[in-house]
Design a protein around this motif. Structure first.
Motif, short mmCIF file in Angstrom:
data_model
loop_
_atom_site.label_atom_id
_atom_site.label_comp_id
_atom_site.label_asym_id
_atom_site.label_seq_id
_atom_site.Cartn_x
_atom_site.Cartn_y
_atom_site.Cartn_z
N SER A 52 -6.67 -3.13 -1.72
CA SER A 52 -6.17 -2.88 -3.07
C SER A 52 -4.65 -2.95 -3.11
CB SER A 52 -6.66 -1.55 -3.59
OG SER A 52 -6.32 -0.53 -2.71
N PHE A 53 -3.99 -2.63 -1.99
CA PHE A 53 -2.52 -2.69 -1.99
C PHE A 53 -2.06 -4.12 -2.25
CE2 PHE A 53 1.68 -2.94 -0.04
CZ PHE A 53 2.29 -1.86 -0.64
N VAL A 56 -2.73 -5.10 -5.89
CA VAL A 56 -1.74 -4.59 -6.84
C VAL A 56 -0.42 -5.34 -6.68
CG1 VAL A 56 -0.51 -2.56 -7.59
CG2 VAL A 56 -2.84 -2.36 -6.89
N THR A 57 -0.07 -5.68 -5.42
CA THR A 57 1.16 -6.44 -5.20
C THR A 57 1.08 -7.80 -5.88
OG1 THR A 57 1.23 -5.36 -3.07
CG2 THR A 57 2.80 -7.11 -3.43
N LEU A 59 -0.62 -8.49 -8.55
CA LEU A 59 -0.40 -8.25 -9.98
C LEU A 59 1.08 -8.08 -10.28
CD1 LEU A 59 -3.00 -5.69 -11.32
CD2 LEU A 59 -2.80 -8.08 -11.78
#
Lengths: 171, 367
Positions: A52-53, A56-57, A59
């Motif tokens: 997920s990291f 999100v990066t 995004l």
């Protein structure tokens, strides 16, 4: 097929379809929004893959940063002549050939030479990935990290210099 | 568990009351007729507003780019609404993506810029385009101080997990996994050796735990006002020059969605501010000797009392901040665009950077 796999294929389909849409649409603005959709679904795939990291990066950097800049630039320039910015196709045959060759080389490399170690050993990513990434960035990968930082600083200063109003030299 | 099923109905109901509250507060401050005189307590004014909005015609300008124009309000609302998924509500009801909560929130909220650009550009109107450009420039600029001030909190709390940050700010700190032996000291200075872990209340809120966060909170508050396009930073919709900014051409239900996202953004930044700085769902009342006010007003996690208390504290603090935002709106005059930009780039951003450094030093005192 469980629902995770279904969602994975759903995101994959959106990524591919919107990428194809970029190829076939003539309107540059529509292409930009399709590119955004494509980036979005790639982020979705990352999140599904337990990273997920990175999702999100993706995004934050691609959708929130680069694409907004592109849209901003496009919208400011296309309104000047009142017409939508439309692309034209040239060199179709060579383009299709080169594209196919490049695509098959990449697929060959990815499918046949990647080992998919994580899949084989049934390993999962560490739960606190942020901590892991942070510690590694500040120890094992410090030099690339710092070089990237300097590169960004250079780009920032360059942008400031380019956008500066040039005074006429008075002699 | 997903908190989103709580927030969707909540945001709708909250917006109705917030619109009423906004009109009421503005009416009190500026002595307006509608919200003071229509029906009992002026309550019919909002009902009239809603009825009017729902039954209005959905107009698309003839020369507008139809697809973009129609989809833009949905994108604005969706991107803001996505921010809510990571917020915890009670001590046992947390959001999704917990490990990267704050990070996700900062990333997703910036996407409403896309919707605003679509709306402004798609409408094919000079006012809309100018409003959208201003709005985007403002949101992108103010995102930097917001992010930096959130980073200060992350320096102190050492976590991107909003639920962990919440637990750190109250008497339940030792109930969170891996924090069994963590202690809170007065002002976060361990050298003073005053253990306030069992005092709870305001003494363990982040602004008290590390007083360096008080100026950070002020920076956060100012820049989130600008992020949600609220006065005194509502230049994108400066009615004297731009009619209504990027949503000039919208009518009826789509306009209502844009308004809904503005109020949603206010709620989101208020909730985030409360979680990061003002003790999240923890009680403000400390334990004083044998009078265990903090324990009584917190309750155990996973119990009904604990859930009710924590949702009560979280929402009442957040709604209080929304009232402050409205108060600010109806009190201060609007800034000029160059003042707005210089405030962000020349004052808030450098101060926030300096405060990140100080927060790092303060963290060393807390060990």
């Amino acid at each position: 097929m469980n629902w995770m796999t279904t969602i994975f294929y759903f995101f994959g389909a959106i990524t591919v379809l919107s990428a194809l849409g970029i190829l076939f649409t003539r309107n540059v603005l529509h292409a930009t929004f399709l590119l955004m959709l494509s980036f979005f679904s790639v982020a979705g795939i990352y999140v599904l893959g337990n990273a997920s990291f990175i999702g999100v990066t993706q995004l934050l950097i691609y959708v929130g940063g680069i694409l907004i800049l592109m849209v901003f630039g496009l919208m400011l320039t296309t309104k000047l002549n009142g017409k939508a910015l439309v692309t034209e196709n040239h060199n179709r045959l060579i383009g299709v050939l080169l594209g196919t060759v490049f695509f098959s080389i990449l697929s060959y490399i990815i499918i046949f030479s990647a080992n998919f170690e994580m899949l084989k050993s049934n390993k999962t990513l560490p739960e606190n990935a942020v901590e892991f990434i942070g510690i590694n960035l500040m120890s094992n990968y410090l030099i690339p990290f710092e070089i990237a930082a300097i590169l960004l600083l250079v780009a920032l200063i360059g942008a400031a210099v380019i956008s500066e109003k040039r005074k006429e030299k008075q002699e | 568990m997903s908190t989103i099923i709580f927030f969707l109905p909540f945001i709708l109901i909250y917006t109705i009351f917030a619109v009423y509250g906004e009109r009421k507060i503005s009416a009190f401050i500026q002595d307006r007729y509608g919200p003071m005189e229509v029906g009992k307590y002026g309550w019919y004014q909002t009902v009239a507003d809603l009825l009017k909005l729902i039954q209005k015609e959905d107009i698309v300008p003839k020369k507008a780019s139809k697809k973009l124009f129609l989809i833009a309000p949905v994108i604005i609302f969706t991107s803001i609404f996505c921010g809510f998924v990571v917020l915890p509500i009670t001590s046992s009801w947390e959001g999704t993506l917990t490990q990267n909560g704050v990070y996700f929130l900062l990333a997703i909220v910036s996407l409403d810029v896309v919707g605003i650009l679509m709306a402004g550009w798609g409408a094919n109107s000079k006012y809309s385009l100018l409003g959208a450009l201003r709005s985007v420039a403002q949101i992108i600029s103010y995102e930097i101080p917001v992010t930096l001030s959130v980073l200060c909190v992350i320096m102190i709390s050492q976590s991107l997990n909003l639920q962990e940050i919440s637990y750190q700010q109250g008497i339940l700190i030792n109930a969170f996994p891996d924090m069994e032996n963590v202690k809170n000291y007065l002002f976060g200075i361990s050298a003073l050796n005053i253990d306030v872990t069992n005092w709870g209340g305001v003494f363990t809120w982040n602004i008290f735990r590390a007083p360096v966060l008080i100026p950070v909170f002020i920076i956060y508050f100012i820049s989130t006002l600008a992020e949600s396009n609220r006065a005194p930073f509502d230049l994108p919709e400066a009615e004297s020059e731009l009619v209504a900014g990027f949503h000039t051409e919208y009518s009826g239900f789509r306009w209502a969605i844009i308004m809904l996202s503005e109020y949603g953004m206010m709620l989101l930044v208020a909730l985030l501010g409360v979680i990061l700085f003002l003790g999240s769902w923890n009680t403000p009342l400390p334990n004083i000797g044998n009078i265990m006010l903090a324990n009584w007003t917190t309750g155990e996690p996973e119990t009904i009392a604990g859930n009710l208390w924590s949702v009560f504290w979280l929402l009442s603090k957040a709604l209080m901040w929304i009232a402050v935002q409205m108060w600010v709106r109806w009190t201060y005059p609007r800034l000029r665009i160059d003042q707005l930009m210089s405030l962000s780039w020349k004052y808030l951003t450098p101060f926030a950077m300096f405060l990140i450094f100080v927060s790092g030093l303060w963290r060393l005192l807390m060990i």
